[in-house]
Scaffold this active site. Sequence first.
Site, PDB file in Angstrom:
ATOM      1  N   LEU A  13       0.862  -1.191   0.000  1.00 29.69           N
ATOM      2  CA  LEU A  13       0.000   0.000   0.000  1.00 29.69           C
ATOM      3  C   LEU A  13       0.892   1.232   0.000  1.00 29.69           C
ATOM      4  O   LEU A  13       1.591   1.483   0.979  1.00 29.69           O
ATOM      5  CB  LEU A  13      -0.913   0.024   1.239  1.00 29.69           C
ATOM      6  CG  LEU A  13      -1.661  -1.268   1.600  1.00 29.69           C
ATOM      7  CD1 LEU A  13      -2.509  -1.071   2.856  1.00 29.69           C
ATOM      8  CD2 LEU A  13      -2.547  -1.716   0.434  1.00 29.69           C
ATOM      9  N   VAL A  18       9.587   5.180  -0.004  1.00 34.25           N
ATOM     10  CA  VAL A  18       9.916   3.855   0.549  1.00 34.25           C
ATOM     11  C   VAL A  18       9.222   2.751  -0.256  1.00 34.25           C
ATOM     12  O   VAL A  18       9.851   1.761  -0.649  1.00 34.25           O
ATOM     13  CB  VAL A  18       9.517   3.769   2.047  1.00 34.25           C
ATOM     14  CG1 VAL A  18       9.970   2.432   2.627  1.00 34.25           C
ATOM     15  CG2 VAL A  18      10.130   4.914   2.843  1.00 34.25           C
ATOM     16  N   GLY A  19       7.927   2.920  -0.527  1.00 29.94           N
ATOM     17  CA  GLY A  19       7.162   1.870  -1.219  1.00 29.94           C
ATOM     18  C   GLY A  19       7.767   1.502  -2.563  1.00 29.94           C
ATOM     19  O   GLY A  19       7.876   0.315  -2.913  1.00 29.94           O
ATOM     20  N   ALA A  47      -1.167  -0.623  -4.125  1.00 28.26           N
ATOM     21  CA  ALA A  47      -2.283   0.327  -4.075  1.00 28.26           C
ATOM     22  C   ALA A  47      -1.750   1.754  -4.086  1.00 28.26           C
ATOM     23  O   ALA A  47      -0.858   2.093  -3.307  1.00 28.26           O
ATOM     24  CB  ALA A  47      -3.112   0.092  -2.822  1.00 28.26           C
ATOM     25  N   GLU A 131       9.706  -2.400  12.295  1.00 21.06           N
ATOM     26  CA  GLU A 131      11.127  -2.034  12.453  1.00 21.06           C
ATOM     27  C   GLU A 131      11.462  -0.717  11.753  1.00 21.06           C
ATOM     28  O   GLU A 131      12.279   0.080  12.242  1.00 21.06           O
ATOM     29  CB  GLU A 131      12.020  -3.154  11.898  1.00 21.06           C
ATOM     30  CG  GLU A 131      13.501  -2.894  12.031  1.00 21.06           C
ATOM     31  CD  GLU A 131      13.957  -2.674  13.467  1.00 21.06           C
ATOM     32  OE1 GLU A 131      14.004  -3.634  14.236  1.00 21.06           O
ATOM     33  OE2 GLU A 131      14.256  -1.506  13.822  1.00 21.06           O
ATOM     34  N   GLY A 136      14.747   4.294  10.660  1.00 22.79           N
ATOM     35  CA  GLY A 136      14.880   3.810   9.274  1.00 22.79           C
ATOM     36  C   GLY A 136      15.530   2.447   9.212  1.00 22.79           C
ATOM     37  O   GLY A 136      15.007   1.465   9.739  1.00 22.79           O
ATOM     38  N   GLY A 189      13.953  12.583  -0.390  1.00 23.11           N
ATOM     39  CA  GLY A 189      12.972  11.590   0.082  1.00 23.11           C
ATOM     40  C   GLY A 189      13.029  11.325   1.581  1.00 23.11           C
ATOM     41  O   GLY A 189      12.514  10.324   2.045  1.00 23.11           O
ATOM     42  N   ASP A 203       7.332  13.933  14.371  1.00 27.85           N
ATOM     43  CA  ASP A 203       7.836  12.626  13.937  1.00 27.85           C
ATOM     44  C   ASP A 203       8.759  12.039  15.019  1.00 27.85           C
ATOM     45  O   ASP A 203       8.626  10.866  15.395  1.00 27.85           O
ATOM     46  CB  ASP A 203       8.590  12.794  12.608  1.00 27.85           C
ATOM     47  CG  ASP A 203       9.170  11.486  12.104  1.00 27.85           C
ATOM     48  OD1 ASP A 203       8.418  10.681  11.528  1.00 27.85           O
ATOM     49  OD2 ASP A 203      10.379  11.258  12.295  1.00 27.85           O
ATOM     50  N   LYS A 207       8.326   8.634  17.426  1.00 28.57           N
ATOM     51  CA  LYS A 207       9.375   7.611  17.575  1.00 28.57           C
ATOM     52  C   LYS A 207       9.778   7.475  19.045  1.00 28.57           C
ATOM     53  O   LYS A 207      10.013   6.357  19.530  1.00 28.57           O
ATOM     54  CB  LYS A 207      10.578   7.984  16.704  1.00 28.57           C
ATOM     55  CG  LYS A 207      10.259   7.868  15.207  1.00 28.57           C
ATOM     56  CD  LYS A 207      11.307   8.574  14.369  1.00 28.57           C
ATOM     57  CE  LYS A 207      11.109   8.322  12.889  1.00 28.57           C
ATOM     58  NZ  LYS A 207      11.931   9.207  12.047  1.00 28.57           N
TER      59      LYS A 207
HETATM   60  N1  LIG Z   1      10.933   8.423   3.662  1.00 28.36           N
HETATM   61  C1  LIG Z   1      11.633   7.912   4.665  1.00 28.36           C
HETATM   62  O1  LIG Z   1      12.854   8.084   4.752  1.00 28.36           O
HETATM   63  C2  LIG Z   1      10.955   7.113   5.725  1.00 28.36           C
HETATM   64  C3  LIG Z   1       9.591   6.994   5.781  1.00 28.36           C
HETATM   65  N2  LIG Z   1       8.992   6.261   6.763  1.00 28.36           N
HETATM   66  C4  LIG Z   1       7.552   6.087   6.788  1.00 28.36           C
HETATM   67  O2  LIG Z   1       7.197   5.305   5.646  1.00 28.36           O
HETATM   68  C5  LIG Z   1       5.898   5.677   5.214  1.00 28.36           C
HETATM   69  C6  LIG Z   1       5.973   6.070   3.755  1.00 28.36           C
HETATM   70  O3  LIG Z   1       6.858   7.165   3.641  1.00 28.36           O
HETATM   71  P1  LIG Z   1       7.316   7.745   2.237  1.00 28.36           P
HETATM   72  O4  LIG Z   1       7.470   6.649   1.263  1.00 28.36           O
HETATM   73  O5  LIG Z   1       8.442   8.658   2.515  1.00 28.36           O
HETATM   74  O6  LIG Z   1       6.032   8.632   1.877  1.00 28.36           O
HETATM   75  P2  LIG Z   1       5.623   9.195   0.451  1.00 28.36           P
HETATM   76  O7  LIG Z   1       4.735  10.369   0.715  1.00 28.36           O
HETATM   77  O8  LIG Z   1       6.795   9.342  -0.440  1.00 28.36           O
HETATM   78  O9  LIG Z   1       4.740   7.993  -0.131  1.00 28.36           O
HETATM   79  C7  LIG Z   1       3.470   7.648   0.334  1.00 28.36           C
HETATM   80  C8  LIG Z   1       2.734   7.068  -0.836  1.00 28.36           C
HETATM   81  O10 LIG Z   1       1.473   6.557  -0.379  1.00 28.36           O
HETATM   82  C9  LIG Z   1       0.481   6.979  -1.285  1.00 28.36           C
HETATM   83  N3  LIG Z   1      -0.808   7.076  -0.600  1.00 28.36           N
HETATM   84  C10 LIG Z   1      -1.138   7.948   0.356  1.00 28.36           C
HETATM   85  N4  LIG Z   1      -2.436   7.762   0.681  1.00 28.36           N
HETATM   86  C11 LIG Z   1      -2.901   6.754  -0.077  1.00 28.36           C
HETATM   87  C12 LIG Z   1      -4.162   6.114  -0.225  1.00 28.36           C
HETATM   88  N5  LIG Z   1      -5.201   6.511   0.490  1.00 28.36           N
HETATM   89  N6  LIG Z   1      -4.273   5.093  -1.097  1.00 28.36           N
HETATM   90  C13 LIG Z   1      -3.215   4.699  -1.818  1.00 28.36           C
HETATM   91  N7  LIG Z   1      -1.996   5.293  -1.749  1.00 28.36           N
HETATM   92  C14 LIG Z   1      -1.843   6.301  -0.894  1.00 28.36           C
HETATM   93  C15 LIG Z   1       0.960   8.347  -1.767  1.00 28.36           C
HETATM   94  O11 LIG Z   1       0.364   8.684  -2.999  1.00 28.36           O
HETATM   95  C16 LIG Z   1       2.454   8.117  -1.897  1.00 28.36           C
HETATM   96  O12 LIG Z   1       2.800   7.609  -3.144  1.00 28.36           O
HETATM   97  C17 LIG Z   1       5.434   6.798   6.138  1.00 28.36           C
HETATM   98  O13 LIG Z   1       4.682   6.250   7.188  1.00 28.36           O
HETATM   99  C18 LIG Z   1       6.743   7.355   6.678  1.00 28.36           C
HETATM  100  O14 LIG Z   1       6.589   7.971   7.926  1.00 28.36           O
HETATM  101  C19 LIG Z   1       9.727   5.615   7.728  1.00 28.36           C
HETATM  102  C20 LIG Z   1      11.084   5.684   7.727  1.00 28.36           C
HETATM  103  C21 LIG Z   1      11.817   6.477   6.745  1.00 28.36           C
HETATM  104  N1  LIG Z   2      10.817  11.916   7.908  1.00 26.33           N
HETATM  105  C1  LIG Z   2      11.509  10.925   8.655  1.00 26.33           C
HETATM  106  C2  LIG Z   2      11.641   9.675   7.842  1.00 26.33           C
HETATM  107  C3  LIG Z   2      12.082   8.535   8.637  1.00 26.33           C
HETATM  108  O1  LIG Z   2      11.472   8.139   9.618  1.00 26.33           O
HETATM  109  C4  LIG Z   2      12.906  11.427   9.002  1.00 26.33           C
HETATM  110  O2  LIG Z   2      13.307  12.452   8.463  1.00 26.33           O
HETATM  111  O3  LIG Z   2      13.553  10.806   9.849  1.00 26.33           O
HETATM  112 NA    NA Z   3      14.613   0.714  12.354  1.00 23.91          NA
END
Ligand SMILES: NC(=O)C1=CN([C@@H]2O[C@H](COP(=O)(O)OP(=O)(O)OC[C@H]3O[C@@H](n4cnc5c(N)ncnc54)[C@H](O)[C@@H]3O)[C@@H](O)[C@H]2O)C=CC1
Ligand SMILES: N[C@@H](CC=O)C(=O)O
Ligand code: NA
Length: 436
Positions: A13, A18-19, A47, A131, A136, A189, A203, A207
């Site tokens: 999803l 990250v996805g 998704a 995790e 991260g 990112g 954030d 954590k």
């Molecule tokens: N970017 C990072 O370095 C890190 C991110 N995270 C966590 O990972 C998760 C994802 O982060 P990112 O990939 O950076 O976010 P992002 O904003 O780049 O990606 C999120 C994706 O989910 C999609 N999305 C949002 N709502 C949706 C819905 N209702 N249905 C379908 N798709 C939907 C968005 O369109 C987007 O493509 C978040 O919870 C973030 O806190 C955790 C650790 C590090």
């Molecule tokens: N936005 C967060 C992403 C990782 O959790 C950060 O900057 O640490």
């Molecule tokens: Na971790």
Amino acid sequence: MQTAYRPIRVALLGAGSVGSQVARLLIENKEELAQRVGAELELTGIAVRNLDSKREGNLPSHLFTTDAEALIESSDLVIELMGGIEPARSYVRMALNSGADVITANKALIAAHGPELFDLAEQLGAQLYFEAAVGGAIPIIRPLRESLAGDKVNKVMGIVNGTTNFILDRMESTGASFEDALREAQDLGYAEADPTADVEGFDAASKAAILASLAFHSEVPVEQVYREGITKVTALQIETARESGYAVKLLAICERIPASDGQPEGIAVRVHPTLIPEEHPLAAVRGAYNAVFVEAESAGQLMFYGAGAGGTQTASAVLGDLVGAAKRHLAGGPGLADSVHANLPILPVQAVTTRYQVTLRVTDLPGVLASVATVFANHEVSVETVDQNPAGKDSGALLTITTHEASERDLDSVVADLRSNAAVQNVDSVIRVEGI
Ligand SMILES: NC(=O)C1=CN([C@@H]2O[C@H](COP(=O)(O)OP(=O)(O)OC[C@H]3O[C@@H](n4cnc5c(N)ncnc54)[C@H](O)[C@@H]3O)[C@@H](O)[C@H]2O)C=CC1
Ligand SMILES: N[C@@H](CC=O)C(=O)O
Ligand code: NA
């Protein structure tokens, strides 16, 4: 690869920073992952909100769908990487209810709704893995939940937000403006979809709540985490800190506060900009790197260090959880239950004792220094160093005072009295000092 088991159906999803990397690695490393798990991990769909959005990488278009619910219903394991509370929370509940284990990186969700989701998972015999939600790529959740399960943790302190560490580092090392450094972190990112979550400390507070809950086996509502972000940190503060041998870092500090004066043992959890001596290992954590110190009774001091943000790096932690979940899917077993049996009270920040650096502008006249020192003495806050400089183009002098350990309560009283002292023109900054 031929395995004894049918493929395990994996739903993803979200396809953001990250996805998209999780999907790429699942596809590129399909054979190797199948060997490690003993069954193929079949990415059945991704998704997304909008099928036409431009995305990173060359992911097969047939995988994308806007029907998250149908995808969840037809999967064995669900990876939630959308972020935010809704609809992530409903989708995680739906996945658990459908019998799937769930892997998430969503700290906001775990911090705000962890107890509810862990209870649901336990009732259903399912597992929720997270995790990637803290630090991260750094393994920190599993060490706290498993490796240190037989020890008594007294303190967890660290840099847990990559974006703010990146911004403070850029401001210090290149003189970049706050806005430019934030933009760069977003382009790389690291930042949350709404970067307010990063720069205002939300954030890191999520954590910290997760870390404290695991470390002290207690429920830690995120609203009870004391929080200050970095938006008020000025270039001048960073420069003053550097001149006095410190770096400014946004720290998350979770500590056990011993019982005293009729108050029972409790825990205090806080996130705020902090001065760290230049020679302290946390001062050397640059860019979007994170580091977490753990102090445990038997283990002593431990330090966990690595990439705290970034799509590929975070995907590593997600895939680690995925392999664990897939093995459990094949072998069964109860998995880990949430452990909050200690139920320690959460104490307000006023119960904390730390050191402080106070910078103030004063009238440059005989007796002023003594009058300022008296204010500290009146509240039994002991001064360690005083540095006096001309106040630049303004008249008067700039005093930088560093204290010994004092309670937050006493320091608040000192600052209130300084503000009403006739010789004090302004209290420019009050910042906590750790790591000495
Ligand atoms: N970017 C990072 O370095 C890190 C991110 N995270 C966590 O990972 C998760 C994802 O982060 P990112 O990939 O950076 O976010 P992002 O904003 O780049 O990606 C999120 C994706 O989910 C999609 N999305 C949002 N709502 C949706 C819905 N209702 N249905 C379908 N798709 C939907 C968005 O369109 C987007 O493509 C978040 O919870 C973030 O806190 C955790 C650790 C590090
Ligand atoms: N936005 C967060 C992403 C990782 O959790 C950060 O900057 O640490
Ligand atoms: Na971790």
